[in-house]
Design an enzyme around this catalytic site. Sequence first.
Site, PDB file in Angstrom:
ATOM      1  N   LYS A  70     -45.130  17.647  43.223  1.00 33.55           N
ATOM      2  CA  LYS A  70     -45.710  18.732  42.421  1.00 33.55           C
ATOM      3  C   LYS A  70     -46.034  19.938  43.296  1.00 33.55           C
ATOM      4  O   LYS A  70     -46.744  19.830  44.297  1.00 33.55           O
ATOM      5  CB  LYS A  70     -46.969  18.203  41.731  1.00 33.55           C
ATOM      6  CG  LYS A  70     -47.648  19.177  40.770  1.00 33.55           C
ATOM      7  CD  LYS A  70     -48.788  18.476  40.051  1.00 33.55           C
ATOM      8  CE  LYS A  70     -49.479  19.366  39.039  1.00 33.55           C
ATOM      9  NZ  LYS A  70     -50.533  18.650  38.291  1.00 33.55           N
ATOM     10  N   CYS A 115     -46.824  18.620  35.052  1.00 28.88           N
ATOM     11  CA  CYS A 115     -47.975  19.255  34.405  1.00 28.88           C
ATOM     12  C   CYS A 115     -48.118  20.740  34.731  1.00 28.88           C
ATOM     13  O   CYS A 115     -47.445  21.564  34.147  1.00 28.88           O
ATOM     14  CB  CYS A 115     -49.243  18.471  34.712  1.00 28.88           C
ATOM     15  SG  CYS A 115     -50.578  18.743  33.510  1.00 28.88           S
ATOM     16  N   GLU A 156     -47.916  11.979  33.150  1.00 28.69           N
ATOM     17  CA  GLU A 156     -48.422  12.192  34.510  1.00 28.69           C
ATOM     18  C   GLU A 156     -49.377  11.066  34.922  1.00 28.69           C
ATOM     19  O   GLU A 156     -50.210  10.617  34.133  1.00 28.69           O
ATOM     20  CB  GLU A 156     -49.150  13.540  34.586  1.00 28.69           C
ATOM     21  CG  GLU A 156     -49.621  13.900  35.978  1.00 28.69           C
ATOM     22  CD  GLU A 156     -50.335  15.249  36.036  1.00 28.69           C
ATOM     23  OE1 GLU A 156     -50.420  15.827  37.130  1.00 28.69           O
ATOM     24  OE2 GLU A 156     -50.816  15.711  34.981  1.00 28.69           O
TER      25      GLU A 156
END
Length: 297
Positions: free
Chosen positions: A119, A156, A46
């Site tokens: 995300k 993540c 990330e």
Amino acid sequence: MAGSKVVNLALVQMTCSTDKRANVDKAVERIAQAAAEGAHIVCLQEVFNTQYPCQSEDHANFDLAEEIPGPTSRRLEQAAKQHGVVVTCSIFERRTHGLYHNTALTYDVDGRLAGFYRKMHIPDDPLYYEKFYFTPGDTGFTIAETKYGKLGVGVCWDQWYPEAARLFALRGAEILLYPTAIGWIPEERAEYGEAQHSSWETAMRAHAIANGVFVGAPNRVGVEGGLQFWGSSFVANPNGTVLHRASSTEEEIVIVPCDLAMLDVVRTHWPFLRDRRVDAYQDITKRFIDASSSTSN
């Protein structure tokens, strides 16, 4: 295995400095190394081109973001094409004035942008003040269709959500990838560290089992500010077995052969997709099912 389709998945686990160009140079070198060692797909961690920027709410950190296409994404596009590998990662995206995302990009072997995902799940925890920086994604759970397989690339915090993993799988993902930046607050490690790491890995191994897919999670390593990133990047097969787990302290390139023919074998023995009660899941879109709203037959 009859009819096997083996692809070599590489996860790049590395430290990051405050020198953005040096981080990108290192990542490109790791892509070249992984390709030379036979990798077909290379996944970076990330926001690999900077140190993790969300440990404080600091407007100066918005200067780390880039437009897409931009300097970092162009380097990855070139690396994918030069080495004939699929490259995926996450970067801090500047979409327009005052609008920023944490965005996963996937480049196919010819340099084509094959996957674009923003995300969806944005945390807000001590030293993980991501809501200050990132707007939740609006792309949906997109799939990157590449020469070497169909990839569902979350980022993540997305890795904790079974709903996200399922939607990637339902769109055809054969491999789930989660570029990651997770670590310990050092003073909490003795009490909570083992449980935190175990929970992190177990959640993703469960995604592999429940969806019959391979899962890979490249995590950064080293100390940045108040966080000790725990590395331990790993690949799990559709049975949830960890095929390789990286060091918790050292940089490493994890390269694991993944036989995509295994998906059909596992899914016909554990036919979770077949037996889903899609007619009975309407309440899954509710925030919570209050007792007062429940009905009985």
